[in-house]
Design a protein around this motif. Structure first.
Motif, PDB file in Angstrom:
ATOM      1  N   GLY A 100       0.825  -1.203   0.000  1.00 29.13           N
ATOM      2  CA  GLY A 100       0.000   0.000   0.000  1.00 29.13           C
ATOM      3  C   GLY A 100       0.860   1.254   0.000  1.00 29.13           C
ATOM      4  O   GLY A 100       1.788   1.384   0.786  1.00 29.13           O
ATOM      5  N   ARG A 101       0.508   2.183  -0.883  1.00 28.00           N
ATOM      6  CA  ARG A 101       1.284   3.420  -0.978  1.00 28.00           C
ATOM      7  C   ARG A 101       0.412   4.559  -1.501  1.00 28.00           C
ATOM      8  O   ARG A 101      -0.547   4.337  -2.230  1.00 28.00           O
ATOM      9  CB  ARG A 101       2.496   3.226  -1.868  1.00 28.00           C
ATOM     10  N   LYS A 102       0.801   5.758  -1.124  1.00 24.85           N
ATOM     11  CA  LYS A 102       0.078   6.962  -1.545  1.00 24.85           C
ATOM     12  C   LYS A 102       0.536   7.366  -2.936  1.00 24.85           C
ATOM     13  O   LYS A 102       1.729   7.391  -3.222  1.00 24.85           O
ATOM     14  CB  LYS A 102       0.330   8.094  -0.555  1.00 24.85           C
ATOM     15  N   ILE A 103      -0.425   7.694  -3.794  1.00 23.81           N
ATOM     16  CA  ILE A 103      -0.080   8.109  -5.162  1.00 23.81           C
ATOM     17  C   ILE A 103      -0.624   9.492  -5.501  1.00 23.81           C
ATOM     18  O   ILE A 103      -0.388   9.994  -6.586  1.00 23.81           O
ATOM     19  CB  ILE A 103      -0.562   7.080  -6.209  1.00 23.81           C
ATOM     20  N   GLY A 104      -1.352  10.115  -4.576  1.00 21.29           N
ATOM     21  CA  GLY A 104      -1.876  11.446  -4.827  1.00 21.29           C
ATOM     22  C   GLY A 104      -2.251  12.129  -3.531  1.00 21.29           C
ATOM     23  O   GLY A 104      -2.502  11.477  -2.523  1.00 21.29           O
ATOM     24  N   TRP A 105      -2.277  13.445  -3.536  1.00 20.26           N
ATOM     25  CA  TRP A 105      -2.556  14.224  -2.336  1.00 20.26           C
ATOM     26  C   TRP A 105      -3.763  15.102  -2.580  1.00 20.26           C
ATOM     27  O   TRP A 105      -4.007  15.538  -3.701  1.00 20.26           O
ATOM     28  CB  TRP A 105      -1.348  15.083  -1.994  1.00 20.26           C
ATOM     29  N   LEU A 106      -4.509  15.406  -1.513  1.00 23.45           N
ATOM     30  CA  LEU A 106      -5.685  16.276  -1.606  1.00 23.45           C
ATOM     31  C   LEU A 106      -5.462  17.533  -0.788  1.00 23.45           C
ATOM     32  O   LEU A 106      -4.948  17.474   0.319  1.00 23.45           O
ATOM     33  CB  LEU A 106      -6.926  15.565  -1.062  1.00 23.45           C
ATOM     34  N   TRP A 107      -5.864  18.651  -1.327  1.00 24.68           N
ATOM     35  CA  TRP A 107      -5.866  19.896  -0.585  1.00 24.68           C
ATOM     36  C   TRP A 107      -7.288  20.430  -0.596  1.00 24.68           C
ATOM     37  O   TRP A 107      -7.957  20.406  -1.625  1.00 24.68           O
ATOM     38  CB  TRP A 107      -4.941  20.918  -1.245  1.00 24.68           C
TER      39      TRP A 107
END
Length: 125
Positions: A100-107
């Motif tokens: 599992g890994r992060k591929i995008g960020w939210l602001w």
């Protein structure tokens, strides 16, 4: 809220094998999830609910319409830009989510809009 963003992880079972993409967003203080599995043409209908935070762990339930409606347990432990987790399905058992890994960020700006950015590796100039 923890874990907001776009995540990916690997699922391997006798019936499903592939990569799942999960987007976790803030829906007026409640967690909202959208899930896609590119290797599947269609996912069963589902609803995620009762999500609780405990430190860096999210746990809750999902109602899945798979041979009738059934409730499954969801547990995810987030460590920075990686995570481990599982889905526990009645009569089937525990399905682990690996790599599992992060591929995008939210602001967000006062919950008025959400902007999705791809990871730096995916951005071309």
């Amino acid at each position: 809220m923890i874990g907001l963003g776009k995540w990916t992880g690997d699922i391997e079972t006798s019936m499903i094998s592939g990569n799942a993409i999960v987007e976790i967003t803030d829906n007026n203080g409640e967690y909202d999830f959208s899930v896609t599995v590119p290797s599947l043409k269609k996912l069963p209908n589902f609803r995620v609910y009762n999500i609780k935070e405990n430190g860096n762990c999210l746990s809750g339930k999902a109602e899945i319409d798979l041979m009738g409606k059934m409730n499954v347990d969801i547990v995810v432990e987030i460590n920075g830009d990686t995570f481990t987790g599982y889905i526990k399905v009645p009569f089937f058992g525990k399905i682990e989510i690996k790599n599992g890994r992060k591929i995008g960020w939210l602001w967000t700006n006062q919950n008025k809009f959400v902007l999705m950015l791809k990871s730096v590796a995916d951005v071309s100039y």
